[in-house]
Design an enzyme around this catalytic site. Structure first.
Site, PDB file in Angstrom:
ATOM      1  N   ASN A 115      36.409  39.585  46.367  1.00  0.00           N
ATOM      2  CA  ASN A 115      37.005  39.926  45.083  1.00  0.00           C
ATOM      3  C   ASN A 115      37.120  38.704  44.190  1.00  0.00           C
ATOM      4  OD1 ASN A 115      37.429  42.664  45.007  1.00  0.00           O
ATOM      5  ND2 ASN A 115      39.206  42.524  46.402  1.00  0.00           N
TER       6      ASN A 115
ATOM      7  N   CYS B 118      33.286  47.915  47.419  1.00  0.00           N
ATOM      8  CA  CYS B 118      34.738  48.073  47.481  1.00  0.00           C
ATOM      9  C   CYS B 118      35.040  49.304  48.323  1.00  0.00           C
ATOM     10  CB  CYS B 118      35.274  48.251  46.066  1.00  0.00           C
ATOM     11  SG  CYS B 118      37.047  48.486  46.008  1.00  0.00           S
TER      12      CYS B 118
ATOM     13  N   ARG C 160      45.813  33.043  47.506  1.00  0.00           N
ATOM     14  CA  ARG C 160      46.178  34.372  47.023  1.00  0.00           C
ATOM     15  C   ARG C 160      47.672  34.459  46.750  1.00  0.00           C
ATOM     16  NH1 ARG C 160      45.015  40.435  49.537  1.00  0.00           N
ATOM     17  NH2 ARG C 160      46.490  41.487  48.146  1.00  0.00           N
TER      18      ARG C 160
ATOM     19  N   TYR D 207      44.551  51.227  41.764  1.00  0.00           N
ATOM     20  CA  TYR D 207      44.799  50.092  40.881  1.00  0.00           C
ATOM     21  C   TYR D 207      45.183  50.505  39.460  1.00  0.00           C
ATOM     22  CZ  TYR D 207      43.132  46.865  44.452  1.00  0.00           C
ATOM     23  OH  TYR D 207      42.998  46.135  45.597  1.00  0.00           O
TER      24      TYR D 207
ATOM     25  N   HIS E 297      37.884  48.466  40.787  1.00  0.00           N
ATOM     26  CA  HIS E 297      39.348  48.584  40.706  1.00  0.00           C
ATOM     27  C   HIS E 297      39.786  49.160  39.362  1.00  0.00           C
ATOM     28  CE1 HIS E 297      40.077  45.530  44.190  1.00  0.00           C
ATOM     29  NE2 HIS E 297      39.251  46.509  44.505  1.00  0.00           N
TER      30      HIS E 297
HETATM   31 MN   LIG Z   1      38.122  46.452  46.363  1.00  0.00          MN
END
Ligand SMILES: [Mn+2]
Ligand SMILES: [Mn+2]
Ligand SMILES: [Mn+2]
Ligand SMILES: [Mn+2]
Lengths: 442, 442, 442, 442
Positions: C150, C172, C96, C256, C202
């Site tokens: 994700n 989510c 990540r 987001y 998102h």
């Molecule tokens: Mn999420």
């Protein structure tokens, strides 16, 4: 295609063939056919010989370098073909007579394309077409399949859904006949009239009508609903519409709409023909016998006048026009059966529709005119469902699916009557329905 | 709504009213109705008095603080209402008898909702509903219109297309009846069964069936197509389906599907009733006369058992369930008529559909289950076209449009027969069709 | 499921696991889990042991008969599972960090779900998920896959397009967090607030907001665009919107959305974090290290408070709520990722969407609210295209397809910069991208 | 149209006019223009006189009976017109310079059609176009509006959404330029190349490319992504694409795609131009000044060579081709902006699209090619949303709506930066934005 085209006609022993030959001869300048292969099956050999020899005499008389081949060997014929046309009839006119007569014996119109008769024509025809497509994919993967075999809507749908071939066009003489009828009504040359067609095969509507590019729809609808034109209208459109109905529909119908918007009147006529032994298949059988007698004449070297009574008028013209427009990338507008691609939003994008298309070298592309009028959307959707489920039944040989297709057909009054007709017709056409009767299937 | 609800029932003199009252009484805890206004017109005054007084006795016996008002003054009643229910019948059962009998006299099923009879019920009803909506917009702009008046599909479509009111729900007892029938078939409590409904009013399909949340569709279809359940099936579903048809359809039908998939059988029955003077309107008329005799009894203070024979079973329950779920924001799933919003992709997003919806305080929201099965898509589309064009004819009073709606109805065999029926029915219902007969219109 | 449920959590060694355990403990009454299998891979064994033992202590303390199994053998775990949850991270937080830092090193926001970082997370994750699905189809064909991994949108899209599994839900915590934020803004209990969610993971919008079933959208938008709430808004929504923009958008954004409607501000922040070595992955890595230190404590037998800082708040609640609603056929409304089925008409019917769904035993069914507002339609479509092409790249390992996905991402400024990032990231993640680097592929 | 056509050109004082005149002269045989009215406004009178007199000299030299009228009286000009072309520029090049420079001063590409600059061009232009349409409806209801004025997409959308005029076509020289560019690349005559265009104005894709009717797309994509053609490609396509990107996109881009797929490179170039005082408007202003100097020469009676540098190449040809195809019902294929009608399913049916159409006497009809490739769908949808909301802002003069349009534009990085640009541009263009600044509005 460098040195002239190879065209293959499956069902080459058909009585229509002389018209096709005449078409190729007349348009040789723009469409240089080098080889024409007329293919038929063992049972059709005699007719193939008769009509094939007439074809050869016609070409010879025209003085053109077209090689006409007669053969029962489909695969040899298909090798490297450029265009494949299909005009065969599984089970011949005998089968068509059953398609028409068995439903009528139960009080139901047979309708050999979009009715219960058409379902059986589809059950017999679709597997053969899919077989031809398989051969084409192996032997002439770049060829176009121009299908005249009915039910052309169900057949085109089946090719689009069950094969990877996209170079397929379904062809019908109904739209061109409508345009010519309207030209006569307006007393002008056909070339000045153009109709915006949309719908399905034998369920096509003229959404607008242009004379020299200007809409004359209102005027035409007025004329068509006027009593003084009633005999003309009956001739072109069937038994004539109630003026108020036609005005509100605000679109041209095709002759086959009579089966759906004029059902009781049509049923009565058909029952009379049934009782007299004169359903269409029987009339046509008689005409065909006469035609083949004529064709045998070794002195005949042109299309005999009598063929026009057969009912396939303009077929040849429509077919050659289409092939020539593809070959020459003409980009003109013609009504054909092809993939919808969203042009009629209420029909699935991947389904077959019959509508005005631009014809290019890569085939027909539908012209988007917006959705169908509300009034036509239901019936069109219903026939589309019938075509899809009929095609599925043909491919799977599933009895239940066949009964479903039969029952949702607008001409069939119930699942019960549908089952009676289905059972009787399955039995009658047994030999041409291997998917239904082979022990291994389903 | 702070101190209890104001509910207005238009057509309050209906024989159904005691069932509605019973519903409000039984659910008083969750649905605190403070005022119930039963509204009717001059011609219905006598029945309003009879049933209204029974209503008052029922409320009194239950010991609840619900004020029952009887009035002919619709506008006073509507002022500040929270819920408006409509169950009126323009022209009473007499008109329904004509809706059923005139088509039958020409060999055509009348079908008082989605058939030619339904067209006329729509032509009479839609303008009245639009008038009520106009009053609502002025007098109770936040109220919900819960419409039981048939043809509920055409009426909901008309409200969605010709008014700005969006707080409208069309209600029918057919889906709930189907669920209860399946519960009986499975021999389980109704609460354990849920059906995924989709389609149109009186043209609704059960796309899946759940017992305790697990699909039992295959099992139910099997049971429904088994001979041993045939008497049950006939009772619930009509005359029973061919097992193969039902298996291929792979969905539950509603009883009204018999008119479309079982047309010849139904026609025969109806013609017999016609000859015997026993079409449904005539049977119901007799039942209603008997009911009103009972209602008059000053000692009666509950819904009499005989009402259940009337045919509106579960209506009350369905209506109160719906009102309560809106009022209490229950977010449970109920089948109602509302705006499609894309839930059935092949129906226009702005059209009315009947389907499983989540019921929230801001109304029903359809549950998206994907498009209808191919086999149902055509018939549903055809009835939707009929509803839209019928609604347009009702609003405009246009003769041509009415003939178009008549002709495209799947039960009507031709424009010619359609015109004969149309003309005779227009004449018969003249007094209730001001849009068609006022000199200024159209 | 007769004697209690078998739940399998893939990526069981995650720091989130204690929250999940807490959820199962708290809802044991309605959700009787009998076996809970925590699965991880060899590299995660140590963390699995630490968190797994904490899980065992938590269950023991609660006195519940849940068997907690720790294993590296996924197939044994999956055998006959009822629910499979996935919360693994291919390449761990190290990967990540690269997803976030490499794009930033070229001046581009990494965004680990819908940005260039998310593309790489998808390229690593999708093949593993498809592998899990393959195992599930063999070992527990009736189980539900509840995916938290994700990019949940791309993963759900990939499962829908490249497998036959339909029992898949992407989950989510963003929507539930939005609802809770709005509840705090209105100072009411969360249970009284409901939001109509529609969009993508998102990239989800709140199209309407209800308090006790009554729309309070106008009021909320007003509050959110008022300066006095700016600190609240920044906290919930990011850096706050221009009031006029929010009013015209007339919908709730999710946090987001800041990456897309507030790109320059976000980029600046992220670049600062990048320079400080504090991109999210790095912050989280530190938190996780601390968490695992805590988890090791043999006396700890409950979820430590510090976990809530980790950022996965409400995940556990959202997950258990969903599993329970499926198991208990609750028919409540929850926002999840599932097949669209026409609920958002401008998104393909077969694609994944994130929206309010009714949760039944047979899974989530989207609630049809009509098409997205015009203003959101473009961005949603663009992320959907990104998800589809990203999923295709993950499955095929095709370089060109990966560059196409990269370039059409709204955060990536050009194909050139996209290529630079792509090449550097492919190299950096090489060991986790076998589809791209195996000699036999593509 | 019986005795020759009346054509009205609004913005007749444009430097483009000589090209248009040349076009009418060259095609006089097929397009018999009798009257050509060049209309402009007071501020443009001087330029109108200069270019109008050149036009008269050109016609005289050609010896054709075309009456050229110069006028400031739009209504007199429009009376009974057959074709109305619009090529005006509200605020002249000065305004365009602001459209380009103000965004750049905040680090944002202005892009005078689909960027923030285009929004302002739309806000100024749409109300004027709607005014012209109002005049046309009164004075020449059968005339065609052929709009060249940018932003042509937003303008066509506005006419379709806010007026009843359907005889409107938006025209751009970009597609024809692409075809000619591909012809040069293939080193063949333009007439042999045809591209299947689909998308929006300045956001149009070439979905397939045909040479003599045979697809050469693969070959062209190969050539376009080959280094040896890089200079050619830069010239036609902008700065050149990464080969892998172009191969995966598998479609032709238009030059304007550089702003969206090549944003950082373009921004750098534009910022350089900005600093040098050489943004496009400034370059064009200089060219125009020079052109008008040339036009003044009383001995000049043909289009000067220098006009081709101006950038409007092929405009004249595109315009006259279109007008002639409508007038002559040519039924050829041309790329224009018109109503979608379902041809691109993911764009609303009633929206404007730019795509290959058949041009008939009743106007362009889109050719249905199926939906856009997934990769292009998002960006196209986003620009469509921008066009719709921009048009709405122009019509309503609503500030919030304008900020929404600004913020969702793909070139604008945030609502904050968007607001800064918006405010500064509103102020700068104040005099041309009466809808925003009149006290009575909004
Ligand atoms: Mn999420
Ligand atoms: Mn035909
Ligand atoms: Mn009902
Ligand atoms: Mn342009």
């Amino acid at each position: 295609m460098s040195e002239g085209l190879k065209v293959v006609t499956i069902g080459g022993g058909s009585s229509y063939t002389p018209e096709l030959i005449e078409g190729f001869i007349n348009r040789y300048d723009e469409l240089p056919v080098k080889e024409l292969w007329l293919v038929d099956i063992e049972e059709g050999k005699e007719k193939l010989d008769i009509v094939g020899n007439l074809a050869k005499r016609m070409v010879e008389k025209a003085g053109l370098p077209i090689d006409v081949h007669l053969t029962l060997d489909r695969q040899t014929a298909l090798k490297d073909a450029d265009f494949v046309t299909t005009q065969f009839r599984v089970g011949l006119l005998d089968a068509r007579a059953k398609d028409e007569r068995i439903p009528l014996s139960h009080g139901v119109i047979g309708q050999e394309t979009n009715g219960p008769g058409g379902l059986f024509k589809g059950l017999r025809t679709v597997p053969v077409i899919l077989d031809i497509v398989k051969d084409m994919e192996a032997l002439c993967p770049n060829a176009w399949l121009i299908n005249f075999t009915n039910p052309a809507g169900m057949v085109t749908e089946a090719v689009l859904r069950y094969t990877d071939l996209r170079k397929v066009v379904g062809l019908c003489n109904v739209p061109i006949g409508m345009e010519m009828g309207i030209a006569r009504l307006l007393d002008v040359d056909h070339s000045r009239v153009r109709i915006d067609f949309a719908g399905l095969n034998h369920m096509v509507y003229g959404l607008d009508i242009f004379l020299d590019g200007v809409s004359v729809k209102e005027d035409v609808i007025q004329k068509l609903s006027s009593p003084e034109n009633s005999s003309f209208v009956k001739n072109v459109e069937g038994s004539g519409w109630e003026p108020e109905f036609l005005r509100a529909l605000n679109a041209l119908t095709c002759p086959y709409h009579n089966y759906y918007y004029n059902t009781d009147v049509m049923l009565e006529k058909e029952l009379e023909n049934y009782r007299d032994g004169k359903v269409r298949a029987q009339v046509v059988q008689k005409l065909e016998n006469e035609l083949f007698e004529l064709y045998k004449d070794p002195d005949l070297s042109e299309k005999p006048q009598q063929l026009s009574e057969r009912g396939g008028a303009y077929y040849s013209d429509a077919a050659i026009r289409l092939i020539s427009s593809i070959y020459n990338d003409k980009k003109d507008i013609q009504p054909v059966n092809t993939i919808n691609n969203g042009a009629i939003p209420s029909i699935p994008a991947e389904s077959a529709v019959e509508m005005s298309c631009v014809i290019t070298k890569e085939g027909p592309k539908p012209v988007a005119m917006g959705d169908l009028p509300v009034a036509s959307r239901g019936l069109v959707q219903q026939i589309k469902s019938f075509e899809r489920i009929g095609a599925e039944a043909a491919v799977t040989g599933n009895y239940d699916t066949a009964l479903l297709a039969m029952t949702i057909n607008p001409l069939v009054p119930s699942d019960k009557t549908g089952k009676v007709i289905l059972d009787e017709m399955l039995e009658a056409h047994k030999q041409h329905l291997p998917n239904f009767f082979q022990p291994t299937k389903n």
